[in-house]
Structures are given as structure tokens and as C-alpha cells.
Design a protein around this motif. Structure first.
Motif, mmCIF file in Angstrom:
data_model
loop_
_atom_site.group_PDB
_atom_site.id
_atom_site.type_symbol
_atom_site.label_atom_id
_atom_site.label_comp_id
_atom_site.label_asym_id
_atom_site.label_seq_id
_atom_site.Cartn_x
_atom_site.Cartn_y
_atom_site.Cartn_z
ATOM 1 N N SER A 1 -63.938 -46.770 -10.696
ATOM 2 C CA SER A 1 -62.515 -47.098 -10.510
ATOM 3 C C SER A 1 -61.958 -47.992 -11.617
ATOM 4 O O SER A 1 -60.760 -47.964 -11.893
ATOM 5 N N LYS A 2 -62.829 -48.782 -12.274
ATOM 6 C CA LYS A 2 -62.347 -49.675 -13.324
ATOM 7 C C LYS A 2 -62.170 -48.983 -14.673
ATOM 8 O O LYS A 2 -61.662 -49.592 -15.614
ATOM 9 N N TYR A 3 -62.593 -47.742 -14.775
ATOM 10 C CA TYR A 3 -62.441 -47.028 -16.030
ATOM 11 C C TYR A 3 -60.966 -46.762 -16.320
ATOM 12 O O TYR A 3 -60.203 -46.418 -15.428
ATOM 13 N N ARG A 4 -60.607 -46.892 -17.582
ATOM 14 C CA ARG A 4 -59.264 -46.515 -18.008
ATOM 15 C C ARG A 4 -59.290 -45.077 -18.511
ATOM 16 O O ARG A 4 -60.183 -44.695 -19.252
ATOM 17 N N VAL A 5 -58.311 -44.304 -18.098
ATOM 18 C CA VAL A 5 -58.218 -42.898 -18.488
ATOM 19 C C VAL A 5 -56.895 -42.674 -19.200
ATOM 20 O O VAL A 5 -55.847 -43.136 -18.736
ATOM 21 N N ALA A 6 -56.954 -41.992 -20.339
ATOM 22 C CA ALA A 6 -55.749 -41.620 -21.072
ATOM 23 C C ALA A 6 -55.713 -40.109 -21.217
ATOM 24 O O ALA A 6 -56.754 -39.441 -21.166
ATOM 25 N N VAL A 7 -54.513 -39.572 -21.385
ATOM 26 C CA VAL A 7 -54.337 -38.122 -21.557
ATOM 27 C C VAL A 7 -53.602 -37.868 -22.859
ATOM 28 O O VAL A 7 -52.519 -38.416 -23.090
ATOM 29 N N VAL A 8 -54.215 -37.058 -23.711
ATOM 30 C CA VAL A 8 -53.603 -36.644 -24.981
ATOM 31 C C VAL A 8 -53.457 -35.129 -24.952
ATOM 32 O O VAL A 8 -54.429 -34.410 -24.704
ATOM 33 N N GLY A 9 -52.260 -34.635 -25.178
ATOM 34 C CA GLY A 9 -52.035 -33.199 -25.280
ATOM 35 C C GLY A 9 -51.889 -32.816 -26.743
ATOM 36 O O GLY A 9 -51.455 -33.620 -27.570
ATOM 37 N N PHE A 10 -52.264 -31.603 -27.068
ATOM 38 C CA PHE A 10 -52.082 -31.180 -28.458
ATOM 39 C C PHE A 10 -51.827 -29.680 -28.539
ATOM 40 O O PHE A 10 -52.523 -28.877 -27.936
ATOM 41 N N ARG B 1 -55.337 -43.539 -11.164
ATOM 42 C CA ARG B 1 -55.706 -42.122 -11.155
ATOM 43 C C ARG B 1 -54.524 -41.223 -10.772
ATOM 44 O O ARG B 1 -54.459 -40.064 -11.193
ATOM 45 N N THR B 2 -53.590 -41.733 -10.001
ATOM 46 C CA THR B 2 -52.412 -40.941 -9.635
ATOM 47 C C THR B 2 -51.580 -40.628 -10.867
ATOM 48 O O THR B 2 -51.105 -39.492 -11.049
ATOM 49 N N LEU B 3 -51.400 -41.619 -11.731
ATOM 50 C CA LEU B 3 -50.666 -41.379 -12.972
ATOM 51 C C LEU B 3 -51.394 -40.373 -13.858
ATOM 52 O O LEU B 3 -50.760 -39.543 -14.518
ATOM 53 N N ALA B 4 -52.712 -40.443 -13.873
ATOM 54 C CA ALA B 4 -53.493 -39.506 -14.691
ATOM 55 C C ALA B 4 -53.291 -38.074 -14.203
ATOM 56 O O ALA B 4 -53.093 -37.153 -15.012
ATOM 57 N N ARG B 5 -53.318 -37.874 -12.894
ATOM 58 C CA ARG B 5 -53.134 -36.527 -12.359
ATOM 59 C C ARG B 5 -51.704 -36.036 -12.630
ATOM 60 O O ARG B 5 -51.494 -34.854 -12.924
ATOM 61 N N THR B 6 -50.736 -36.932 -12.528
ATOM 62 C CA THR B 6 -49.347 -36.547 -12.805
ATOM 63 C C THR B 6 -49.178 -36.147 -14.262
ATOM 64 O O THR B 6 -48.498 -35.161 -14.583
ATOM 65 N N ALA B 7 -49.803 -36.900 -15.167
ATOM 66 C CA ALA B 7 -49.705 -36.586 -16.590
ATOM 67 C C ALA B 7 -50.324 -35.229 -16.894
ATOM 68 O O ALA B 7 -49.794 -34.454 -17.704
#
Length: 320
Positions: free
Chosen positions: A124-133, A147-153
Motif C-alpha cells: 500500500s505504501k508504494y507510489r504508482v505513476a502512469v505514463v502513456g505514449f 490506487r483509485t487515482l491510478a485506476r482512473t488514470a
């Protein structure tokens, strides 16, 4: 297993010496008894012959001695330990070929769906980022533990023309290096690239970007999506459309994974993609650490010594 003081293991030579001395003593006892009586008559003189239990105290004490010597050598073992903090960058290919439906419901749709299993595996403490290309690389979500923001992204990603894989790896590396742990250091990071082929555009080549990631100690885990039967519809003039085959191209993804010390996976189906994500989540959630086992061996030898002493006292109390 390794040892901090391996020379101490020389003390293990004592164990076979003691065993040999004990066996010699047992033979001498039999020879001594044979001097005073006929061995064939011994069953008539002794109600019960000594059983294997009389050897048990010595066996336990020898095992305790072995554990004690190994403990003095200060053994170390490499074990899996859960990470407390880390950054995972999800770099998702959003090129037009990711719209192919050879993976249900599409390559991009399967990626979005299966990522839920991946996020569930991360601490749960891991930070997750999303990069699209696609034609360019962009940050769909900065590193966060939400995690909710990650799924939305991930749901917001849509296909476009171009595939700037090198730029995406470079951007992901920059995001990872900007993060700071509670003690001010840069936490461990990993880049997970999900794509179906080679780079077709961008300012940075995938090879150059991979070298920068390796110099920052950031492994790349590349997942190849799609099957040779992948097809997309390409719009033409006057409203016409053409069918274009888009088979996956593994070469570039395999190379960037190898250069950075990561892993390359293939996911020709939604089920396989979920399996890869689950394995990756478990792998990124732990790290290999050397642990000293001296206390374990010391405690075990102490317990065995007590057990051996108790068994010895019990046996000799029973023997008249």
C-alpha cells in the motif's frame, strides 16, 4: 548460505571424531563382556537387551554441537523481505495498434483491466505513476499511493498515432528519480512497459533511454501484448477504411529489459496478462536481503543440549 567466519567450520571435524570414539567404545564393551561369559548365554542373563534409545542422547548432543559450531561461523542466508517504499512507473503504449481486438476486448482494454490485479499485489505504501505514449510520451498520473487515482488514470488512456517508446522510458526514469523516501533518499524504482511492438517515433531511442535507466539502477519489466493475427482499421480518404495487420514486435522490448536487468514477458491473452501482472506485483513487492542466522542456530543448539541432557538423565535413571 554463506558464512562470515568460515574458518570456524573446521570445528565440525570434532563430530566424526566423537562418533568414531563412541563406536570404538561400544566395540570394546562387547569384547570386555565376552571375556567373562559366553555371548550365546547373554540373553539368559539379561532380561532386556539395550535398545536404540540409549544412543539417542548422544545423537541429540552431537546435533547440538554441530549447530553450535555452525552458529559460531555466523551463517547468512538470502531471504525475501517485503519492501516498505518504492516507485513503480506503468508505461502504457497507446498507439493505434493497441486497439487491435486479438486480445479481448482489445490490447489496451485488456491492459487496463488486468492492471487491477497488478495494483492489488503491490504494498500500500508504494507510489504508482502512469505514463502513456503514442506520438509523444505524457504523464497521465504522477507518482501516488492512491490506487483509485491510478485506476482512473488507466481508464482515461486512449489510442493515437505513433509509438515513442524511448521518450516514455526517459520520462518514467525522470519521475522515479524525483521521488524521495521518508529519510530523504531515492526509493527503489521499477518501470513496467506494456506495448505491442517497436518504437516508431520520439526524440530518444529506446536503447539510449534504457542505458539511462540502467545507470539509475531502474530495471524495466517489458510485457509484449498481442498475437500475429492482430488487425486494426485504418481510415482512408472519402470515408473508406483499410484493414492493417499489426503483429507484435518483441525485439525492442526484449532488448530494453535485458539492458536494464529486468525481465521480458509475452501476454498473448487476457489470462496470460493477468498472470504476468500478478507475478510482477509479487516480485516488485519484495527484495532479496542477506540475514544472519546465528541466533537461530544458537537457540537451536541450546534447546538440543537441554533435550540431550534430559534424555541422558532419563535413560541412566532407568538403567539399574
Amino acid at each position: 548460505m554463506s558464512f562470515q567466519w568460515p574458518l570456524a567450520l573446521v570445528g565440525l571435524v570434532v563430530v566424526p571424531v566423537l562418533v568414531a570414539a563412541y563406536l570404538r567404545r561400544e566395540r570394546r564393551r562387547a569384547d570386555f563382556a565376552a571375556r567373562f561369559t559366553t555371548p550365546a548365554l547373554l540373553p539368559n542373563l539379561v532380561d532386556v537387551s539395550p535398545s536404540w534409545r540409549r544412543h539417542l542422547p548422544l545423537a541429540v548432543l552431537l546435533v547440538a554441537l554441530t549447530a553450535m559450531v555452525v552458529g559460531v561461523a555466523r551463517p547468512h542466508a538470502t531471504v525475501n523481505v517485503k519492501r516498505e517504499e518504492a516507485t513503480v512507473i506503468l508505461a502504457v503504449d497507446t498507439s493505434l495498434s493497441m486497439g487491435a481486438n486479438d486480445v479481448t476486448p482489445s490490447r489496451l482494454g485488456a491492459a487496463r483491466t488486468a492492471t487491477r490485479a497488478f495494483l492489488d499485489q503491490l504494498p500500500s505504501k508504494y507510489r504508482v505513476a502512469v505514463v502513456g505514449f503514442a506520438g509523444r510520451a505524457y504523464v497521465a498520473l504522477p507518482p501516488t499511493d492512491d490506487r483509485t487515482l491510478a485506476r482512473t488514470a488507466l481508464r482515461s488512456l486512449h489510442t493515437a498515432s505513433g509509438t515513442s517508446l524511448g521518450d516514455a522510458i526517459g520520462l518514467a526514469t525522470q519521475l522515479a528519480r524525483r521521488q524521495r523516501a521518508a529519510d530523504g533518499t531515492i526509493p527503489p524504482a521499477a518501470i513496467v512497459v506494456l506495448s505491442d511492438g517497436a518504437s516508431l517515433s520520439g526524440r530518444t531511442t529506446p536503447g539510449t533511454a534504457a542505458l539511462h535507466a540502467r545507470s539509475s539502477h531502474i530495471p524495466i519489466y517489458a510485457i509484449l501484448l498481442g498475437t500475429p493475427d492482430g488487425v486494426i482499421s485504418v481510415p482512408l480518404a472519402n470515408g473508406f477504411q483499410a484493414q492493417m495487420r499489426v503483429p507484435p514486435n518483441p525485439d525492442t522490448l526484449r532488448t530494453v529489459a535485458q539492458v536494464t536487468g529486468g525481465r521480458f514477458f509475452t501476454a498473448p491473452s487476457s489470462a496470460r496478462l493477468r498472470e504476468v501482472y500478478e507475478r510482477l506485483g509479487s516480485r516488485l513487492g519484495t527484495r532479496r536481503e542477506s540475514r544472519e542466522l546465528t541466533d537461530l542456530f544458537a537457540g537451536g543448539s541450546a534447546g538440543l543440549l537441554l533435550a540431550g541432557g534430559a534424555l541422558s538423565a532419563l535413560w541412566f535413571r532407568r538403567v539399574p
